[in-house]
Design an enzyme around this catalytic site. Structure first.
Site, PDB file in Angstrom:
ATOM      1  N   PRO A  12      -3.636  11.084  -4.148  1.00 20.11           N
ATOM      2  CG  PRO A  12      -2.557  11.478  -2.126  1.00 20.11           C
ATOM      3  CD  PRO A  12      -3.706  10.725  -2.725  1.00 20.11           C
ATOM      4  CG  ASN A  13       1.315  13.867  -5.265  1.00 18.19           C
ATOM      5  OD1 ASN A  13       1.298  15.053  -5.581  1.00 18.19           O
ATOM      6  ND2 ASN A  13       1.491  13.469  -4.008  1.00 18.19           N
ATOM      7  NE  ARG A  20       4.284  10.879  -7.525  1.00 19.79           N
ATOM      8  CZ  ARG A  20       3.546  10.081  -6.760  1.00 19.79           C
ATOM      9  NH1 ARG A  20       2.469   9.503  -7.259  1.00 19.79           N
ATOM     10  NH2 ARG A  20       3.865   9.879  -5.520  1.00 19.79           N
ATOM     11  CE1 TYR A  25       4.586   5.567  -7.808  1.00 20.78           C
ATOM     12  CE2 TYR A  25       5.768   7.659  -7.990  1.00 20.78           C
ATOM     13  CZ  TYR A  25       5.219   6.656  -7.215  1.00 20.78           C
ATOM     14  OH  TYR A  25       5.292   6.728  -5.847  1.00 20.78           O
ATOM     15  CG  ASN A  77      -2.422   3.844  -6.502  1.00 19.32           C
ATOM     16  OD1 ASN A  77      -2.031   4.107  -5.359  1.00 19.32           O
ATOM     17  ND2 ASN A  77      -1.607   3.826  -7.544  1.00 19.32           N
ATOM     18  CB  ALA A  80       1.143   9.573   0.124  1.00 19.87           C
ATOM     19  CD  GLU A 101      -3.284  -1.562  -0.377  1.00 20.40           C
ATOM     20  OE1 GLU A 101      -3.932  -2.138   0.541  1.00 20.40           O
ATOM     21  OE2 GLU A 101      -2.119  -1.164  -0.233  1.00 20.40           O
ATOM     22  CG  HIS A 103       0.315   0.357  -3.960  1.00 23.06           C
ATOM     23  ND1 HIS A 103      -0.071   1.608  -3.541  1.00 23.06           N
ATOM     24  CD2 HIS A 103      -0.168  -0.517  -3.058  1.00 23.06           C
ATOM     25  CE1 HIS A 103      -0.747   1.487  -2.411  1.00 23.06           C
ATOM     26  NE2 HIS A 103      -0.824   0.210  -2.093  1.00 23.06           N
ATOM     27  CG  LEU A 104       0.844   2.874 -10.925  1.00 25.58           C
ATOM     28  CD1 LEU A 104       0.887   4.393 -11.018  1.00 25.58           C
ATOM     29  CD2 LEU A 104       0.628   2.263 -12.292  1.00 25.58           C
ATOM     30  NE  ARG A 110       8.867   3.788  -4.178  1.00 29.24           N
ATOM     31  CZ  ARG A 110       7.986   4.752  -4.457  1.00 29.24           C
ATOM     32  NH1 ARG A 110       6.747   4.422  -4.803  1.00 29.24           N
ATOM     33  NH2 ARG A 110       8.336   6.014  -4.396  1.00 29.24           N
TER      34      ARG A 110
END
Ligand code: DQA
Length: 148
Positions: A12-13, A20, A25, A77, A80, A101, A103-104, A110
């Site tokens: 998502p997103n 975004r 990102y 990826n 969320a 897996e 993630h950017l 975070r």
């Protein structure tokens, strides 16, 4: 013989990449990222199947279909859903599709809710915080592990 295929699954997103939160990102759009990965895939002699969805069930379907089609693995990826989705975890385990897996952003730099992943412990590996290079590392690792 058709080239081996790797699923590149975006949750998502991630369709909003480039727009975004660019400070988190980056400014690369999803299409630009996919084009960059396609170039690497061509060099490595594999094909990529790009799927992005904002819907958990569609991501589950994409994993099941990739496994049924004999894809050699997946770079995932899950956005969320990484942090929440037992359904995606079950799909990855249930199909035994090897995956990396990605993630950017560096999720460990975070919020603490991003430090939890439903899938890290069943992944071949995890790359977080390296932007597009993380997807490239995932593709290279799958090719080396699966094709030799
Ligand atoms: C993300 C990190 C997730 O926490 C977030 O929800 C995303 C993107 C990343 O690529 O850094 O949507 O997976």
């Amino acid at each position: 013989m058709a080239a081996p295929t790797i699923l590149v699954l975006q949750g998502p997103n991630l369709n909003l990449l480039g727009v975004r939160e660019p400070e988190v990102y980056g400014s690369t759009t999803l299409t630009q990222l996919q084009q960059r990965l396609d170039l690497l895939a061509a060099e490595l002699g594999v094909r990529l199947r790009h799927v992005q969805s904002n819907h958990e069930g569609e991501l589950v379907d994409a994993i099941q279909i990739a496994a049924a089609d004999g894809c050699l693995g997946a770079v995932v990826n899950a956005g969320a859903y990484t942090h929440t989705s037992v359904a995606l975890r079950d799909a990855l385990i249930g199909t035994a599709l090897p995956f990396v897996e990605v993630h950017l952003s560096n999720v460990f730099a975070r919020e603490s809710f991003r430090h939890v992943s439903m899938m890290s412990d069943v992944a071949l590996g995890v790359v977080t915080g390296l932007g597009a290079a993380g997807y490239e590392a995932g593709i290279r690792a799958l090719v080396e592990t699966r094709v030799g």
